[in-house]
Write a protein that holds these residues in place. Sequence first.
Motif, PDB file in Angstrom:
ATOM      1  N   PRO A   1     -15.677  46.959  11.644  1.00 34.96           N
ATOM      2  CA  PRO A   1     -15.485  48.070  12.575  1.00 34.96           C
ATOM      3  C   PRO A   1     -14.515  47.769  13.721  1.00 34.96           C
ATOM      4  O   PRO A   1     -13.814  48.647  14.181  1.00 34.96           O
ATOM      5  CB  PRO A   1     -16.890  48.352  13.119  1.00 34.96           C
ATOM      6  N   ARG A   2     -14.486  46.529  14.192  1.00 43.84           N
ATOM      7  CA  ARG A   2     -13.575  46.175  15.290  1.00 43.84           C
ATOM      8  C   ARG A   2     -12.401  45.329  14.816  1.00 43.84           C
ATOM      9  O   ARG A   2     -11.600  44.868  15.614  1.00 43.84           O
ATOM     10  CB  ARG A   2     -14.329  45.412  16.378  1.00 43.84           C
ATOM     11  N   GLY A   3     -12.324  45.105  13.529  1.00 45.57           N
ATOM     12  CA  GLY A   3     -11.286  44.223  13.013  1.00 45.57           C
ATOM     13  C   GLY A   3     -11.703  42.777  13.181  1.00 45.57           C
ATOM     14  O   GLY A   3     -12.787  42.486  13.678  1.00 45.57           O
ATOM     15  N   ALA A   4     -10.852  41.858  12.772  1.00 42.76           N
ATOM     16  CA  ALA A   4     -11.155  40.433  12.880  1.00 42.76           C
ATOM     17  C   ALA A   4      -9.874  39.660  13.147  1.00 42.76           C
ATOM     18  O   ALA A   4      -8.789  40.079  12.753  1.00 42.76           O
ATOM     19  CB  ALA A   4     -11.812  39.926  11.597  1.00 42.76           C
ATOM     20  N   ASP A   5     -10.041  38.525  13.812  1.00 45.66           N
ATOM     21  CA  ASP A   5      -8.913  37.647  14.107  1.00 45.66           C
ATOM     22  C   ASP A   5      -8.915  36.477  13.141  1.00 45.66           C
ATOM     23  O   ASP A   5      -9.965  36.027  12.697  1.00 45.66           O
ATOM     24  CB  ASP A   5      -9.021  37.120  15.540  1.00 45.66           C
ATOM     25  N   ALA A   6      -7.725  35.979  12.834  1.00 45.26           N
ATOM     26  CA  ALA A   6      -7.578  34.782  12.002  1.00 45.26           C
ATOM     27  C   ALA A   6      -6.543  33.891  12.662  1.00 45.26           C
ATOM     28  O   ALA A   6      -5.656  34.368  13.368  1.00 45.26           O
ATOM     29  CB  ALA A   6      -7.145  35.148  10.590  1.00 45.26           C
ATOM     30  N   GLY A   7      -6.672  32.582  12.428  1.00 44.36           N
ATOM     31  CA  GLY A   7      -5.721  31.653  13.016  1.00 44.36           C
ATOM     32  C   GLY A   7      -5.603  30.381  12.209  1.00 44.36           C
ATOM     33  O   GLY A   7      -6.512  30.028  11.462  1.00 44.36           O
ATOM     34  N   MET A   8      -4.473  29.734  12.355  1.00 46.92           N
ATOM     35  CA  MET A   8      -4.244  28.454  11.689  1.00 46.92           C
ATOM     36  C   MET A   8      -3.343  27.585  12.544  1.00 46.92           C
ATOM     37  O   MET A   8      -2.434  28.068  13.217  1.00 46.92           O
ATOM     38  CB  MET A   8      -3.617  28.645  10.308  1.00 46.92           C
ATOM     39  N   THR A   9      -3.604  26.286  12.519  1.00 47.25           N
ATOM     40  CA  THR A   9      -2.738  25.318  13.183  1.00 47.25           C
ATOM     41  C   THR A   9      -1.560  25.049  12.264  1.00 47.25           C
ATOM     42  O   THR A   9      -1.730  24.929  11.049  1.00 47.25           O
ATOM     43  CB  THR A   9      -3.515  24.013  13.434  1.00 47.25           C
ATOM     44  N   ALA A  10      -0.366  24.975  12.840  1.00 52.03           N
ATOM     45  CA  ALA A  10       0.831  24.708  12.037  1.00 52.03           C
ATOM     46  C   ALA A  10       1.730  23.702  12.739  1.00 52.03           C
ATOM     47  O   ALA A  10       1.854  23.706  13.961  1.00 52.03           O
ATOM     48  CB  ALA A  10       1.607  26.003  11.787  1.00 52.03           C
ATOM     49  N   THR A  11       2.325  22.839  11.940  1.00 55.51           N
ATOM     50  CA  THR A  11       3.362  21.933  12.448  1.00 55.51           C
ATOM     51  C   THR A  11       4.698  22.247  11.779  1.00 55.51           C
ATOM     52  O   THR A  11       5.730  21.757  12.225  1.00 55.51           O
ATOM     53  CB  THR A  11       2.988  20.456  12.207  1.00 55.51           C
ATOM     54  N   SER A  12       4.673  23.046  10.734  1.00 52.26           N
ATOM     55  CA  SER A  12       5.904  23.466  10.063  1.00 52.26           C
ATOM     56  C   SER A  12       6.318  24.806  10.648  1.00 52.26           C
ATOM     57  O   SER A  12       6.128  25.866  10.046  1.00 52.26           O
ATOM     58  CB  SER A  12       5.689  23.572   8.554  1.00 52.26           C
ATOM     59  N   PHE A  13       6.869  24.746  11.838  1.00 54.90           N
ATOM     60  CA  PHE A  13       7.281  25.933  12.584  1.00 54.90           C
ATOM     61  C   PHE A  13       8.621  25.627  13.228  1.00 54.90           C
ATOM     62  O   PHE A  13       8.813  24.533  13.766  1.00 54.90           O
ATOM     63  CB  PHE A  13       6.241  26.252  13.667  1.00 54.90           C
ATOM     64  N   LEU A  14       9.554  26.573  13.160  1.00 53.19           N
ATOM     65  CA  LEU A  14      10.860  26.320  13.771  1.00 53.19           C
ATOM     66  C   LEU A  14      11.583  27.592  14.138  1.00 53.19           C
ATOM     67  O   LEU A  14      11.284  28.664  13.627  1.00 53.19           O
ATOM     68  CB  LEU A  14      11.736  25.484  12.833  1.00 53.19           C
ATOM     69  N   SER A  15      12.522  27.443  15.038  1.00 51.78           N
ATOM     70  CA  SER A  15      13.414  28.532  15.418  1.00 51.78           C
ATOM     71  C   SER A  15      14.508  28.621  14.356  1.00 51.78           C
ATOM     72  O   SER A  15      15.103  27.611  13.991  1.00 51.78           O
ATOM     73  CB  SER A  15      14.028  28.228  16.792  1.00 51.78           C
ATOM     74  N   VAL A  16      14.755  29.822  13.867  1.00 49.05           N
ATOM     75  CA  VAL A  16      15.755  30.023  12.815  1.00 49.05           C
ATOM     76  C   VAL A  16      17.050  30.565  13.402  1.00 49.05           C
ATOM     77  O   VAL A  16      18.133  30.143  13.027  1.00 49.05           O
ATOM     78  CB  VAL A  16      15.218  30.995  11.732  1.00 49.05           C
TER      79      VAL A  16
ATOM     80  N   LEU B   1      14.691  34.820  15.509  1.00 47.97           N
ATOM     81  CA  LEU B   1      13.852  34.643  14.329  1.00 47.97           C
ATOM     82  C   LEU B   1      13.195  33.265  14.361  1.00 47.97           C
ATOM     83  O   LEU B   1      13.813  32.283  14.783  1.00 47.97           O
ATOM     84  CB  LEU B   1      14.676  34.755  13.039  1.00 47.97           C
ATOM     85  N   VAL B   2      11.950  33.213  13.889  1.00 49.65           N
ATOM     86  CA  VAL B   2      11.232  31.955  13.734  1.00 49.65           C
ATOM     87  C   VAL B   2      10.694  31.896  12.305  1.00 49.65           C
ATOM     88  O   VAL B   2      10.658  32.901  11.596  1.00 49.65           O
ATOM     89  CB  VAL B   2      10.065  31.826  14.747  1.00 49.65           C
ATOM     90  N   LEU B   3      10.277  30.698  11.889  1.00 53.46           N
ATOM     91  CA  LEU B   3       9.748  30.498  10.541  1.00 53.46           C
ATOM     92  C   LEU B   3       8.493  29.652  10.624  1.00 53.46           C
ATOM     93  O   LEU B   3       8.441  28.685  11.374  1.00 53.46           O
ATOM     94  CB  LEU B   3      10.799  29.800   9.680  1.00 53.46           C
ATOM     95  N   VAL B   4       7.495  30.021   9.840  1.00 50.46           N
ATOM     96  CA  VAL B   4       6.289  29.207   9.710  1.00 50.46           C
ATOM     97  C   VAL B   4       5.987  29.064   8.224  1.00 50.46           C
ATOM     98  O   VAL B   4       6.181  29.990   7.440  1.00 50.46           O
ATOM     99  CB  VAL B   4       5.085  29.800  10.488  1.00 50.46           C
TER     100      VAL B   4
ATOM    101  N   GLN C   1      10.646  38.501   6.420  1.00 55.00           N
ATOM    102  CA  GLN C   1      10.851  38.018   5.055  1.00 55.00           C
ATOM    103  C   GLN C   1       9.765  37.008   4.702  1.00 55.00           C
ATOM    104  O   GLN C   1       9.304  36.247   5.547  1.00 55.00           O
ATOM    105  CB  GLN C   1      12.231  37.355   4.960  1.00 55.00           C
ATOM    106  N   ARG C   2       9.348  37.026   3.435  1.00 49.89           N
ATOM    107  CA  ARG C   2       8.408  36.040   2.895  1.00 49.89           C
ATOM    108  C   ARG C   2       9.085  35.405   1.685  1.00 49.89           C
ATOM    109  O   ARG C   2       9.533  36.106   0.797  1.00 49.89           O
ATOM    110  CB  ARG C   2       7.100  36.715   2.477  1.00 49.89           C
ATOM    111  N   VAL C   3       9.135  34.082   1.687  1.00 45.56           N
ATOM    112  CA  VAL C   3       9.816  33.362   0.615  1.00 45.56           C
ATOM    113  C   VAL C   3       8.851  32.364  -0.022  1.00 45.56           C
ATOM    114  O   VAL C   3       8.382  31.441   0.660  1.00 45.56           O
ATOM    115  CB  VAL C   3      11.054  32.600   1.162  1.00 45.56           C
ATOM    116  N   PRO C   4       8.528  32.532  -1.314  1.00 44.69           N
ATOM    117  CA  PRO C   4       7.687  31.532  -1.978  1.00 44.69           C
ATOM    118  C   PRO C   4       8.432  30.199  -2.036  1.00 44.69           C
ATOM    119  O   PRO C   4       9.627  30.159  -2.328  1.00 44.69           O
ATOM    120  CB  PRO C   4       7.485  32.099  -3.386  1.00 44.69           C
TER     121      PRO C   4
ATOM    122  N   THR D   1       4.219  29.544   1.440  1.00 41.22           N
ATOM    123  CA  THR D   1       5.058  30.716   1.659  1.00 41.22           C
ATOM    124  C   THR D   1       5.757  30.513   2.991  1.00 41.22           C
ATOM    125  O   THR D   1       5.105  30.180   3.993  1.00 41.22           O
ATOM    126  CB  THR D   1       4.207  32.005   1.725  1.00 41.22           C
ATOM    127  N   LEU D   2       7.067  30.662   3.004  1.00 45.94           N
ATOM    128  CA  LEU D   2       7.823  30.588   4.249  1.00 45.94           C
ATOM    129  C   LEU D   2       7.875  32.002   4.821  1.00 45.94           C
ATOM    130  O   LEU D   2       8.374  32.916   4.167  1.00 45.94           O
ATOM    131  CB  LEU D   2       9.235  30.064   4.004  1.00 45.94           C
TER     132      LEU D   2
END
Length: 160
Positions: A20-35, A41-44, A119-122, A127-128
């Motif tokens: 009813p109120r939706g839900a939040d999700a999160g993940m820690t990432a180290t593969s993140f960069l400015s494109v 644009l950024v990429l994770v 964009q999503r790239v397998p 997935t990038l």
Amino acid sequence: MSRLAAGVVLVTAHDPDDGPRGADAGMTATSFLSVSLDPPLVLVSVREGSRMDDLLAEQPLWGVSLLSEAQRQTAGRFAMKGRLSDRLLFEDLPHVRGELSGAPLVQGALATLECRTEQRVPAGDHTLVVGRVLAASVAPAGGEAAGPLTYYRGSYRHLR
């Protein structure tokens, strides 16, 4: 690749269709960069088939919090395998809601971004996800005293 030091971020999204109120999700990432700076644009890199991969395939708006070394516990909470439910992880996490994305953004982070998937790239078992930065905020003056949280050789580190 463990010899490559990386910054640590928390990638988050709000799923309005989960309950009813939706839900939040999160993940820690180290593969993140400015494109790109123009457009911004950024990429994770997101593990294929993960909760975040599934959510970002449906929800184009998401957030990124660039964590400080004082937020090591936050990074660890969202990186644990077999962790608590996302709902419990966010319960006592100081955060604000992104005005554009609705994603939870960690208070006290060095900077926060609100993004829209372009964009999503397998790529192998990941997935990038390329996102356009819609809004950005930096910590107030003095908020960077702790420095960035980094990851190197399998451990969280700080810069000396």
